[in-house]
Design an enzyme around this catalytic site. Structure first.
Site, PDB file in Angstrom:
ATOM      1  CE  LYS A 162      37.953  36.707  45.154  1.00 47.44           C
ATOM      2  NZ  LYS A 162      38.428  37.233  43.853  1.00 47.44           N
TER       3      LYS A 162
HETATM    4  C1  LIG Z   1      38.178  38.391  43.239  1.00 49.88           C
HETATM    5  C2  LIG Z   1      39.037  38.732  42.100  1.00 49.88           C
HETATM    6  C3  LIG Z   1      39.363  40.061  41.801  1.00 49.88           C
HETATM    7  C4  LIG Z   1      38.822  41.230  42.588  1.00 49.88           C
HETATM    8  O1  LIG Z   1      39.326  41.276  43.901  1.00 49.88           O
HETATM    9  P1  LIG Z   1      38.600  42.131  45.030  1.00 49.88           P
HETATM   10  O2  LIG Z   1      39.295  41.814  46.294  1.00 49.88           O
HETATM   11  O3  LIG Z   1      37.168  41.671  45.029  1.00 49.88           O
HETATM   12  O4  LIG Z   1      38.706  43.568  44.639  1.00 49.88           O
HETATM   13  C5  LIG Z   1      40.224  40.291  40.731  1.00 49.88           C
HETATM   14  N1  LIG Z   1      40.706  39.271  39.985  1.00 49.88           N
HETATM   15  C6  LIG Z   1      40.411  37.993  40.237  1.00 49.88           C
HETATM   16  C7  LIG Z   1      40.960  36.932  39.359  1.00 49.88           C
HETATM   17  C8  LIG Z   1      39.574  37.674  41.315  1.00 49.88           C
HETATM   18  O5  LIG Z   1      39.285  36.390  41.568  1.00 49.88           O
END
Ligand SMILES: *Cc1c(COP(=O)(O)O)cnc(C)c1O
Length: 489
Positions: A112
């Site tokens: 993120k």
């Molecule tokens: C948010 C997240 C995901 C999923 O990503 P999306 O964009 O919501 O599909 C997968 N793995 C981790 C570690 C995340 O923080």
């Protein structure tokens, strides 16, 4: 380039307006009017650049009203010493045909950060461009990683505040500690009784309350989103798909122009959708393999065309994917249909919790996407197996993708080289990763994992227990709006 809502193509917005607003007024998501293309020579040029330069080039294609100098400034600050790796998003090749795109060297140890270290710059610049006089309050519902990444991105950014809601008991111990100990004068955090979808629905209700918005305006505030529904979240994520491709080519293991598959651990469909945009721009991608945990609503959708959120919700060891309503899917549906059809699907989802796409849409979907899921036992099994065989350590989310890729290859016979998008540091989910290695971390899983793997504990996760807890509140869903109101008083 203009943007419009997935539910109404007639009203146009600038990029700055789309980023400043987050969600369109009709409840739809902003999409670009056209998708810019990256031709062969432009792709070759990208391969000769570092991550920052790739980001300036690619983001610039979507942000015409931002100058090159502005974008260079954002990129220099967003991807700097806050990243614990000189390449920012390195590609780790496990063997000739399989790579891991490691997106977790940022300040919160999850992918993120790739978008949320950038979003504050995009957003504050967008507010200047739109002449916004009010201050912005970022409201976030998080399944664990977005909340912390948004807090780190926005902490002490002038003219902003940020409030984060997370599901009580629905995030890992480390994720919770990261959030409740958050530093910064402009931040707030609260748990909500319920699961992630309850928290996300609660936030959507607040966004949709026009009387509340009017009251906030009188106080000099407005609300915006740092969830992946904001275009400013999605855009920086397009960059690393190009970057992974270039790095694969530069490694000598992929011929320029050959196709590469991507397997993406998916929750809200933001990450994988950014990849889809990269493919539409001209990146030679074969297929996207959408990987889910036991919350396999997307697996069923991609395989059958039926989206049905009426199913049990599972708390898994890959909690950032514990999601039944994948918001960003709406953008893909729009791209495959039109605004009226998308609005109709979304209305059915809101009313019945399910919708079915027609055969044409399903075949368009299946021409690019495959899907699979695995449960917690299989996830742990994959972590243990890959570590035993290769010494490579994965977190639980990445392991879901790794397992789904392995199943996909076995079932389809498709041996195209593939990149597993690695979304978190294994240390962020240390206890469950240790369980995958057949070990028990006891009271100190981070130290135990470090010892077992020989890898250092990432600095942002060290000594979390010793930091003061600043936010220990737990609220009912019905109290969320009042809390935001108080926070802005
Ligand atoms: C948010 C997240 C995901 C999923 O990503 P999306 O964009 O919501 O599909 C997968 N793995 C981790 C570690 C995340 O923080």
């Amino acid at each position: 380039m203009n943007y419009f809502s997935t539910r109404n193509e007639t009203k146009k917005y600038t990029a700055a307006q789309a980023i400043a607003m987050g969600l369109a007024p009709d409840g739809g998501l902003f999409v670009p009017e056209t998708i810019p293309s990256v031709d062969e020579s432009a792709l070759r040029a990208l391969c000769g650049m570092d991550y920052r330069a790739r980001a300036v080039e690619l983001m610039g294609l979507y942000l015409e009203e931002f100058s090159r100098e502005e974008l260079e400034g954002f990129v220099r600050r967003a991807y700097a010493e806050n990243y614990d790796h000189p390449e920012i998003a390195p590609l780790h090749l496990l063997d000739d045909a399989t790579g891991f795109l490691e997106l977790w060297y940022g300040p919160t140890c999850a992918f993120k950060d790739m978008a949320l270290q950038m979003l504050p710059y995009l957003l504050t610049a967008s507010l200047k461009k739109t002449g916004e006089k009010r201050q912005v309050c970022i409201l976030v519902a998080t399944s664990g990683d977005t909340g912390k990444a948004a807090l780190e991105g926005f902490k002490d950014v002038p003219g902003t505040r940020i409030f984060v809601f997370y599901p009580d008991g629905g995030v890992s111990a480390i994720q919770r500690l990261q959030m409740v100990t958050q530093a910064g004068e402009n931040v707030g955090v609260c748990a909500v009784r319920g699961n992630f979808d309850d928290a996300q629905t609660g936030v959507k209700v607040i966004f949709g309350d026009s009387q509340f918005a009017a009251r906030l305006t009188e106080k000099g505030w407005f609300l915006s989103s740092a969830n992946s529904i904001n275009w400013g979240r999605l855009l920086p994520q397009i960059v690393y798909y190009f970057s992974a491709y270039c790095d694969y080519v530069n490694s000598g293991k992929l011929n320029f122009g050959d196709r590469l598959n991507f397997c993406v651990p998916t929750g809200n469909f933001g990450n994988i959708l950014a990849g889809w945009f990269a493919k539409q721009m001209g990146l030679p991608v074969g297929r996207f393999i959408c990987a889910s945990n036991a919350n396999n609503v997307l697996t069923e959708f991609i395989q059958t065309g039926v989206y049905d959120k009426n199913r049990p919700f599972h708390n898994t060891i890959s909690p950032s994917m514990d999601i039944l309503v994948s918001s960003n899917l709406e953008r893909l549906l729009y791209m495959l249909t039109d605004d009226k059809t998308t609005a109709a699907y979304m209305a059915r989802l809101a009313k019945d919790g399910r919708y079915t796409v027609d055969a044409e849409v399903l075949s368009a979907l299946q021409s690019t996407f495959s899907a699979g899921f695995c449960d917690d036992d299989e996830t742990r099994g994959m972590i243990g197996r890959v570590f035993a065989e290769t010494g490579y350590l994965m977190d639980t989310h990445t392991a879901v993708a790794c397992k789904v890729l392995s199943d996909y290859r076995a079932q389809s016979g498709d041996q195209t080289p593939a990149v597993v998008v690695s979304t978190a540091s294994p240390f962020k989910f240390a206890a469950d990763v240790l369980a995958g290695l057949g070990a028990d971390g006891g009271a100190e899983p981070l130290a135990a994992l470090s010892e077992k793997s020989g890898m250092p504990i990432p600095a942002p996760l060290q000594n979390l227990e010793e930091r003061p807890v600043r936010f220990d509140g737990v609220a009912e869903k019905s109290e969320m709006e009042r809390l935001v109101d108080q926070f802005l008083s």
